[in-house]
Design a protein around this motif. Structure first.
Motif, PDB file in Angstrom:
ATOM      1  N   GLY B  79       0.113  -8.545  -7.987  1.00 56.21           N
ATOM      2  CA  GLY B  79      -1.001  -8.846  -7.077  1.00 56.21           C
ATOM      3  C   GLY B  79      -0.636  -9.850  -5.997  1.00 56.21           C
ATOM      4  N   ILE B  80       0.095 -10.887  -6.337  1.00 59.65           N
ATOM      5  CA  ILE B  80       0.437 -11.905  -5.336  1.00 59.65           C
ATOM      6  C   ILE B  80       1.780 -11.597  -4.679  1.00 59.65           C
ATOM      7  N   TYR B  81       2.666 -10.917  -5.412  1.00 60.43           N
ATOM      8  CA  TYR B  81       3.969 -10.616  -4.808  1.00 60.43           C
ATOM      9  C   TYR B  81       3.828  -9.629  -3.658  1.00 60.43           C
ATOM     10  N   PHE B  82       2.955  -8.645  -3.820  1.00 62.54           N
ATOM     11  CA  PHE B  82       2.897  -7.583  -2.819  1.00 62.54           C
ATOM     12  C   PHE B  82       2.507  -8.089  -1.429  1.00 62.54           C
ATOM     13  N   PRO B  83       1.456  -8.904  -1.283  1.00 65.19           N
ATOM     14  CA  PRO B  83       1.162  -9.457   0.049  1.00 65.19           C
ATOM     15  C   PRO B  83       2.313 -10.293   0.613  1.00 65.19           C
ATOM     16  N   ARG B  84       3.038 -10.970  -0.257  1.00 61.02           N
ATOM     17  CA  ARG B  84       4.194 -11.735   0.223  1.00 61.02           C
ATOM     18  C   ARG B  84       5.250 -10.782   0.758  1.00 61.02           C
ATOM     19  N   SER B  86       4.817  -7.624   1.789  1.00 57.22           N
ATOM     20  CA  SER B  86       4.410  -6.825   2.943  1.00 57.22           C
ATOM     21  C   SER B  86       4.040  -7.685   4.150  1.00 57.22           C
ATOM     22  N   GLY B  87       3.929  -8.985   3.954  1.00 62.77           N
ATOM     23  CA  GLY B  87       3.631  -9.871   5.079  1.00 62.77           C
ATOM     24  C   GLY B  87       2.149 -10.150   5.262  1.00 62.77           C
TER      25      GLY B  87
END
Ligand SMILES: Nc1ncnc2c1ncn2[C@@H]1O[C@H](COP(=O)(O)OP(=O)(O)O)[C@@H](O)[C@H]1O
Ligand SMILES: [Mg+2]
Lengths: 307, 253
Positions: B79-84, B86-87
């Motif tokens: 959940g938190i890694y993906f926004p990191r 993808s920007g």
């Protein structure tokens, strides 16, 4: 200046790598203006914007947004700001409507369908409201980012290189979007490395190079102060030499003897052109046409960065 | 508190879960059925009761724990890694959201998802063994504590990871072995003294033991100790996340 809407004082940033990206930048931004931050790649434009918006931590200095400190009073400061990042960072599986509504909620605002509709219509995204982001073109994605940045009705909009790598048509379109935003009273700060963009859009221009703000000036003043003007006298009867009575002006004669040019900066006396014309008449020059040229921001910029 | 933001993040994360609900729920159900077939029916028929509880019923709390731990960690870390990755994280950093609000949204959603899965597994188990829950309130308390604590751990991993491999490696190398060695499928009292002492350093032992006690009042260690260790681990995770946000670790340069 009235109380500035953004006030940056002695802002410095040294990245963990030891690289000094900003070096004592101070800048006041007036409510309602369009400020263009101009500088070559790596100058520190994105770093400056990112610190003001809270994405990058500062090493020293202060940032006030609407009078609120951007760190200690971050909620009040950030509520005033919308940010359109340089890269097209979007959740591609979401629809346009959902992602814009999501942004608004992140800013603590209740969903407002009427406002979002207005926003999407203004940005010509209304037809695409139910489309997944991955199906949109690059220009549309950029507009979705703008819609997200405006979703909470901010007073200040930061646009980081809004037209980098887009074609001419899209640039024109982006410019007209920015103008209509200014018309609604939004303060716009845009970064660019295109000089014509700054010249076209900005009320004021700031030039950044190697982490330093070299100058900030009203665009018109900047042009006047640093811009060189060139006056050309076109002669019906070519001359062999510059008349002795005109020697003091430092004129240049074209090889065919038909054009005399006079280059002057803003330092020249106000009535200089009138005097030159009178003296030319006294010298019996047959002037049949005159033309003037003004140096562009590009010439000015090159002059500054080269120093 | 910016509750709109918390709700937005929570809903956004849950939407991802429900979009792939079939996948999210079917696989834990299938693996639970498999565990019951293999451990419960095949092996369990050869094993006598453990501490007066049939083997099938004995492994139910362990199975739920196994899912809670792995699901919490993987949901929260992703959940938190993906926004990191993808920007899109820029938006969370630029919005007027505090660390607490961001954690509540992301970790709350991850915990909610794994709790849902835990409940589904509990319901599935009921088809295989007669369930008796001696202390339902404590059962819920242990489930909540575990889901939140390990979602926090997952959040930490998601912040720390700088590649998809790292995202997987902690669950694979640490969480799963600790769970299997933590008495999910056996009582650590059955181990030789040396291995039993080693097991006491495994935090999962305390989770499983307390959780199992809430079902059938059988525990390897005292319930108070279970609760204390779980809370300690929770505080440790909270402190780590607090430090990460204060220093901007992997979030802000
Ligand atoms: N996260 C980072 N870590 C280290 N150096 C960075 C980082 N981000 C940017 N830089 C460096 O800081 C300088 C300024 O970068 P940036 O602000 O992106 O410039 P601009 O937007 O004007 O092109 C560049 O030399 C860039 O390489
Ligand atoms: Mg940049």
């Amino acid at each position: 200046m009235m109380q500035p809407i953004v006030s940056v004082q002695n802002l410095s940033k040294t990245y963990a790598s030891g690289l000094v990206a900003l070096d004592g930048v101070s800048l006041d931004i007036a409510r309602g203006e369009i400020l263009a931050l101009l500088g070559p790649n790596g100058a520190g434009k994105t770093t400056l914007i990112s610190i003001i918006c809270g994405i990058v931590t500062k090493s020293a200095g202060t940032v006030l947004v609407g009078g609120h400190d951007s760190v200690t009073d971050f909620r009040a400061a950030r509520a005033l700001i919308g940010l359109v990042p340089q890269e097209l960072h979007l959740s591609i599986f979401e629809t346009v409507w959902d992602t814009v509504s999501f942004s608004r909620q992140l800013y603590g605002r209740k969903t407002d369908a009427a406002y979002i509709e207005t926003l999407l219509r203004m940005l010509s995204l209304w037809d695409k409201r139910n489309a997944k982001i991955m199906t949109l073109s690059g220009g549309m994605k950029r507009r979705v980012l703008i819609a997200k940045a405006l979703s909470h009705q901010p007073q200040i909009l930061f646009l980081d290189e809004p037209t980098a790598g887009v074609d001419v048509g899209l640039r024109k379109e982006m410019w007209s979007v920015i103008r209509s935003l200014k018309a609604t009273g939004v303060t716009v700060i845009l970064t660019t490395h295109y000089i014509d963009e700054a010249e076209e859009m900005a009320d004021r221009v700031g030039v950044i190079d190697k982490g330093r703000l070299i100058l900030v000036e009203e665009k018109a003043t900047l042009m006047q102060k640093l811009g060189q003007k060139k006056l050309s006298l076109h002669l019906a009867r070519p001359v062999n030499d510059i008349p002795a009575s005109l020697k003091a002006y430092g004129l240049h004669l074209s090889p065919d003897g038909s054009v005399l040019t006079y280059v002057h900066g803003s330092g020249a006396p106000r009535d200089i052109i009138l005097r030159l014309l009178k003296d030319a008449e006294s010298a019996k020059l047959d002037v049949h046409d005159i033309s003037t040229e003004q140096s562009s921001l590009e010439d000015i910029f090159m002059g500054l960065v080269a120093k | 508190m910016n509750w709109h933001a918390v709700a937005a993040i929570f809903t956004y994360e849950m939407k991802r879960f429900f979009r792939t609900m079939g996948q999210s729920l079917v696989s834990p159900v299938i693996s639970t059925v498999l565990y019951f077939v293999v451990f419960g029916a095949a092996i369990g028929s050869r094993i006598e009761e453990i501490d007066g509880v049939s083997y099938g019923a004995f492994i139910v709390p362990g199975l739920i724990m196994l899912s809670l731990l792995t699901q919490s960690v993987s949901n929260a870390s992703f959940g938190i890694y993906f926004p990191r990755f993808s920007g899109t994280i820029y938006e969370f950093l630029a919005a007027p959201i505090s660390a607490t609000e961001m954690v509540l949204g992301f970790v709350g959603a991850a915990a909610a998802k794994s709790l849902l899965i835990g409940i589904v597994i509990l319901a599935t188990s009921a088809f295989f063994v007669p369930l008796s829950i001696a202390h339902p309130v404590w059962m819920v308390v242990f489930m909540l504590l575990t889901a939140f604590t390990f979602s926090l751990l997952g959040f930490i991993i998601g912040l720390w990871a700088d590649g998809f491999e790292k995202l997987q490696i902690i669950p694979l190398l640490i969480i799963t072995p600790l769970t299997f060695l933590g008495g999910s499928f056996y009582s650590i009292n059955l181990l030789p003294p040396f291995w039993k002492s080693v097991s006491m350093f495994n935090p999962v032992v305390y989770l499983v033991s307390g959780f199992r006690w809430s079902f059938n009042e059988v525990a390897d260690v005292s319930v108070g100790l279970s609760l204390a260790i779980t809370c300690l681990f929770l505080l440790l995770c909270l402190a780590t996340i607090g430090w990460m946000f204060r220093t901007g670790y992997r979030l802000k340069t």
